[in-house]
Design a protein around this motif. Sequence first.
Motif, short mmCIF file in Angstrom:
data_model
loop_
_atom_site.label_atom_id
_atom_site.label_comp_id
_atom_site.label_asym_id
_atom_site.label_seq_id
_atom_site.Cartn_x
_atom_site.Cartn_y
_atom_site.Cartn_z
N ASP A 143 23.63 -4.80 8.71
CA ASP A 143 22.24 -5.06 9.08
C ASP A 143 21.65 -3.72 9.49
O ASP A 143 21.88 -3.23 10.59
CB ASP A 143 22.21 -6.06 10.24
CG ASP A 143 20.79 -6.29 10.72
OD1 ASP A 143 19.87 -5.77 10.06
OD2 ASP A 143 20.63 -6.97 11.73
N GLN A 147 28.54 -5.86 20.54
CA GLN A 147 27.24 -5.67 19.91
C GLN A 147 26.10 -5.82 20.92
O GLN A 147 25.14 -5.09 20.88
CB GLN A 147 27.06 -6.70 18.80
CG GLN A 147 27.82 -6.30 17.57
CD GLN A 147 27.60 -7.28 16.46
OE1 GLN A 147 27.02 -8.33 16.68
NE2 GLN A 147 28.08 -6.96 15.28
N SER A 152 27.73 -10.07 11.33
CA SER A 152 27.05 -8.83 11.70
C SER A 152 27.94 -7.62 11.44
O SER A 152 27.46 -6.55 11.11
CB SER A 152 26.66 -8.88 13.17
OG SER A 152 25.83 -9.97 13.40
N SER A 194 20.15 -8.00 19.81
CA SER A 194 19.30 -8.58 18.79
C SER A 194 18.51 -9.70 19.43
O SER A 194 18.87 -10.19 20.51
CB SER A 194 20.14 -9.12 17.65
OG SER A 194 20.77 -10.29 18.07
#
Lengths: 699, 504
Positions: free
Chosen positions: B288, B201, B283, B207
């Motif tokens: 999201d 990710q 996640s 993020s």
Amino acid sequence: MTDERQTTNDERRTLWLPTEPATNDERSSVVGHWSLVLHHLVTLSPFDKLTCACGPGAGRAGSCHLVLILLFGLVVIAPLLRPGYFWGAHDARHDVYFIFEYDKSVQDGIWFPRWSPDFAFGYGYPFFIVYGPLATFVGELFHHFGGLGYEASVKAVLGLSILLSGLAMYGFARSWLGRPAGLVAAVAYMTIPYHLVDTYVRAALAESVALVFLPLALWGFRETVRRPRLTAILGAATAYAAIMWTSNLVAVVFTPGLMLYVGVLIFWKLRPLPLIAPALALALGFGLSAAFFVPALLEQKYINQAQWFGAYYNPLQHFVYFHQLFNPGWGFGISQPGPDDVAQGSLSYQLGAVPALLALIGLATAGRLDRGRRRELWFWGVWAGASIVLTLGISTLVWRHVPLIPYAQFPWRYLMLAILPLSILPGALVAGRKSQVAGRKSQVADHRSQVADDATQDTHHAIRDMRYAIRDTRCTPCQWPALILVALLLLGSYPYLKVEMRPPTSEQGPVSYAALMRFQRTSNEMTGVTAWVDPEQIPTWSPLADEWVAGRDVTTRVDYSRVPQNRALAVNAEGMSSAAEEVWYHADGPGQTITFNRFWYPGWNAYLLDGRHGRPVQRLVVERENGPLARVVVPVPAGEGYILLRFEDTPLRAAARWITFGTVGLIGLALAGRLVIPTILRKQITLPLPRAPGRRGRR
Amino acid sequence: MERGGSVRDRPQQGTIFRTVVHAGRAATADEKNSLGPVSDRARPGMERGGSVRDRPQQGTIFRTVGLTIGLAVALAAALWTQAGLALWLAVLVLGYILALKDLRPTPVGRGQGQPFGAALFGWLGGLTLGALGLLPLLLRRGLGSGDWPTFADHLVYPHQLLLAGWGNGPSIPGPDDTLTFQLGLVACGLAVLGIVLGQRQALVTLSPFDKLTCACGPGAGRAGFCHPVVVLILAFLSTTLAAPLWKLAPFLARTLTYPWQLLLLAGPWLAWLAGLGGRALQSRYVPDTSAGRGPSTALPGLVRPGRGRTGATAGEKQPGLEALAGLLIGGRNRLKPLVRSRRGIFRTVPLFASLIALALLGSYGDLQPPTSAVPVADAPVAVFGNNEIILLSATPAGAPGPGGQITVLARWQALRPLAQDYTVFFHVATPDGAVWGQQDIMPQGGQLPTSQWRPGQVVADQYQVRLRPDAPVGADYRYLLGLYQWQTGQRLRAGTDDKVVVTP
């Protein structure tokens, strides 16, 4: 707006997620409602189809939950499916001999026995007057009709009790937290360590069966407050009566909490009216169980209670130490004073790491739920705290000064109350929205009452909301979180799913009169005596025991050592059953007595018969022996004849029995009325349901 | 007993070391914190007026100062607690600070560049403070001397890092320790998840949370490597595989009593990775869409369509697992998102609870410390088993020799209830291992088996052996006393040995 939502739904369908509800336009479209349902069936995974049961198969959701509970329950009861019997478990030996004794009475045609003839080395004991007979009765059903042996019957009852307790907890938790919560609570209740201790370590038959009825009683009484109706009242009454019939100890321990729960629910509703329904349920419950609890309550003074509350049974030396609530150790021994129970191989008092942790998180996150359920969860948190405190030494003052509390005998028995919130609170983690919780019927009823209460309300919108709510109920929240929690609960208790199967020692079995006598002598169990027996000379053996151990049948309980067998007095046994005996006698003159090897107890009556196996023609006086054993003594009239000694109900017991019969009749009448009246009532109450907007538009 | 003491001290040390790691990270990443999730949420409000904008800045300064002082104090405390291990910690923290140095957040004007300097200042301050405190001790005792052979004996065998067994005994040379060195199956499993899923990710899109905790910054490729590398290095250094390295730099061994103490330092990073694993799970399975990406696979039910009163709207952040990560590494600021979003917690509570329960379940079975309410004698001859029985005294009598009779009077004491019936052995042997006489018997001739000993009960017993006629004269006899399980023949350990040698 519709386009955006449509797009989102498309994405969700691609991702196998539940879609949002269709709008009225969609409903009226060519595709229509049924195509949406079809879409659900096509796009959802097989697992979703199985558990979510969206669409027309909505009813399957509940069924699948029940199947899941039974499957998980099978894992929990798997140790019981092993061949053999856990003869070393604390009450395992008692359990088989309870059924053994019950069976002797059943063989004599007595399905509701009060006297156990072979306890106390054959002198007998009013066991089923003071001990709830329901669990033993169920075991007897397995034995009598199912053809199972005594040991297998005990295992069957224990296994069944675990499965049913899971289903009962599911029903209770589901009724206000939703189906996934019900599933989690059910598995937590089945797998929580104290429940396993009750089953596999203690083999506490009555307590295990009583655990089935605790959630049912909570459920029933909650419904009597929330939505008073006949089924709720009858359900609550029956469940409460079942607790009374199963274990008076559990009833005494549980009732204050139950009353508090009902009181709190009534207080929160802030309406005095709901008091009537739970009060009626309680009264009916007492009525249904009067045949047992009235004699049990009033005749306690007729038995020697010091045997069960002194010395080892002093509750003050069996307090749980705080660290023991979290000690992962496991043992099969009996409760030991001090902090080293588990280290000494004794039973565990742990709450269970997973249920305790999940309960704490459930409590901490209760704030996300609506006010009513949040407050109810907090109540369960307080319940858990209070019941745990009662197991600890810090509650010594309470044990000393508050009546009823010491009735539990061992402080750790209050864990049976703690496991209720420790099962419910983990379920709260997956509690659905309020609209998803109520069942279809209750929602319809709620909306109907809502509409009826407020005539100015727009009925059309109310009914539309109701339809959406029902649709929400159909599409239950998906089950993965619940399944994960369930798996963790099972994993946490998996190391404790074990039982010590072993053959009986010669003092324990195989089940027989001789083994029963040996067991009583070696363990000093099932040796309770009546209040008139000299406590200093409680029998530790008997001539009857000698006979049985020698392999001979006992055909009479007449004490022939007191019978000269000459012209002055001669006696011959004509027949004997568990609660009766017939003898022929000859006495030259008055003043002769026949002594029976049975403890005297209110209810022993003697009759002069008109012949062998004849009818009673005269009632004889039955005296209590003026000696340490306080046996039954029957003075016989001069001459010869046949005497029948029989254990019968006293007027008090008969009255209690008739109260129960009367209550059953009353309930029968109410049920019959329920079948006749509803058509009339329905016409009065039911409001016509307008058609759904979509359908109206389509039309 | 000294060894036992060091084992007992570990929880306290762990707390301090974890605090240091957290303070170091927080001080360095403080500015990023203000630019991360907090600033993201605060931005709309900040646009309204300057006063709103100033307040976070002031808070940031106070926070930076506070965390700098915290880092210094915590590092000093660690040094005063166990100086050697704390030096390793200081090195790791320095490396960590330097790694974070590369992370350049988006410009915000005032305060830029301060956090790194503050962290470095805090680190130096802590080291100085710790050294000052230790100075009197160093002057008095010097640096000490490590015993290399002993140190090397206690290197952990790699398989021991994964062994599920648990014991409470001391560290003993060889692969059969009674002390466990496992890293924790659940922690490792979640850490692997964190490395695999979280790293992927991070590479796709960072993020704010990633920026904050992974210390990746623009160099996203390095993101998730910091923590696994630290864990792997520490684990490696504690094992026998690192023996050549230790041999090359033996002075490093002086900083530790045992090499496996380094595993203590791996804890915070492992916990962080475990938290990242939890977050990655969230996640991955709770979509999201705020960053314009959806889940590749979604577990139905973790998210509901955004409708109704409690249904979360699409694109809402799901902070529950961030809170989990925060809980696992003790970061209080990670809990803030949890408080902020009721909807988020509503939807992630089951997963949150499951992961915590799983973490607890992973260690629950081992939570049985062998406690004893019995006061232990000041100088017992030996402690047998898992703090089960102590030998208070052993007094021999008799002259060893051919046909000689040796008697030993032993006084035992049970420290806790015993489940086993142990057999006592009393051997008379010579250094070459030859046994010239022996007696194996249950205590008091079998009349008082050990399972009946009450905690604290002192049992006096006497054992008698007649030596063989061919026993050597004037040999260096030794009297061996111990306990074993008769079913398996396995002896109870007494410290690093499985017997007590009583000299005539």
